[in-house]
Design an enzyme around this catalytic site. Sequence first.
Site, mmCIF file in Angstrom:
data_model
loop_
_atom_site.group_PDB
_atom_site.id
_atom_site.type_symbol
_atom_site.label_atom_id
_atom_site.label_comp_id
_atom_site.label_asym_id
_atom_site.label_seq_id
_atom_site.Cartn_x
_atom_site.Cartn_y
_atom_site.Cartn_z
ATOM 1 N N ARG A 399 0.837 -1.208 0.000
ATOM 2 C CA ARG A 399 0.000 0.000 0.000
ATOM 3 C C ARG A 399 0.865 1.248 0.000
ATOM 4 O O ARG A 399 0.588 2.203 -0.728
ATOM 5 C CB ARG A 399 -0.968 0.025 1.193
ATOM 6 N N CYS A 400 1.923 1.242 0.803
ATOM 7 C CA CYS A 400 2.825 2.396 0.849
ATOM 8 C C CYS A 400 3.411 2.715 -0.529
ATOM 9 O O CYS A 400 3.659 3.870 -0.849
ATOM 10 C CB CYS A 400 3.984 2.127 1.811
#
Length: 410
Positions: A399-400
Amino acid sequence: MTQTHPIHVFSEIGKLKKVMLHRPGKEIENLMPDYLERLLFDDIPFLEDAQKEHDAFAQALRNEGVEVLYLENLAAESLTNQEIREQFIDEYIGEANVRGRATKKAIRELLLNIKDNKELIEKTMAGIQKSELPEIPSSEKGLTDLVESNYPFAIDPMPNLYFTRDPFATIGNGVSLNHMFSETRNRETLYGKYIFTHHPEYGGKVPMVYDREETTRIEGGDELVLSKDVLAVGISQRTDAASIEKLLVNIFKQNLGFKKVLAFEFANNRKFMHLDTVFTMVDYDKFTIHPEIEGDLRVYSVTYENQDLHIEEEKGDLAVLLAKNLGVEKVELIRCGGDNLVAAGREQWNDGSNTLTIAPGVVVVYNRNTITNAILESKGLKLIKINGSELVRGRGGPRCMSMPFEREDL
């Protein structure tokens, strides 16, 4: 369905159609042990392997039908004429806090001599070593040049750029162009500014719900779109409560469609730097969560009525609260590392809770988090496992490393 808006993100789990990444570049090779803390790193990834891992991540997304955009390409495409190009260079140098006049002039000449836009963008990301500049005569050196003579960089690298989630966040049809926690990362938001101001497809076409010129800090890892009605934001090491209030007023005033925000307050430390390092949505009724935050977690419900924010602390069980706000019968919280304290700590550190959902119940994860992954699979989730031995050294997961530009509506 063709979207009429260039940005369209009304959930964390709708089928991902378009995403922006940044392929790690020379900025990683400008990390040094003596200055890791300054640049927000704990270790130095091996660039060649990090690039292979990142390319495999991008290909895994393409295999699922996702169009992959790259930050470096979008930024380069935004420098549409010489005037904008020079303006970008001057802003870049100004924000790098270069104080020596002769040094500033030498950097400007070096960058102006790079004729290819993508090469220019990649050079600004990589940073500039003093050894790349012509020797400045002693008579022309300012006090700053003399005092900082042992520091190797004229301009610091931006090694955190492959975590594209943080400098700006897509929310509905809008974008939050963030003011980041550290000076090191705040410079990254310049690329977003140029993309959303000058890019042929995105420039001037996306409502701004937060501006990088704000003085209080907010980062994209703390901004989650739970549904077309509900946002979640984290009050964390990297995001101030004051920033959240500004963001929410703007979102509500611009009528992007959201009706409520859940603000999560949790431990303020690097281990839990963003909400998405401890809490992500993986299906209509399932979330990953790091068990260590549950005891101290406080949740506030924020709505907007009569031109004012209304804030109320939510009491009771988190799963019940989420179910109520998402309109589902029941929500399941899947604990990173299961019930084992050691496994939970280890796998959260390696971003076991930081998943990227590319469709309901279809999740990209690091393969190294074997205990958490087995639990997710036992709950019926489809996992797309990627290698991340080098990428994870920057303390970020799938996600980052991704910024959705378009998701299908649920």
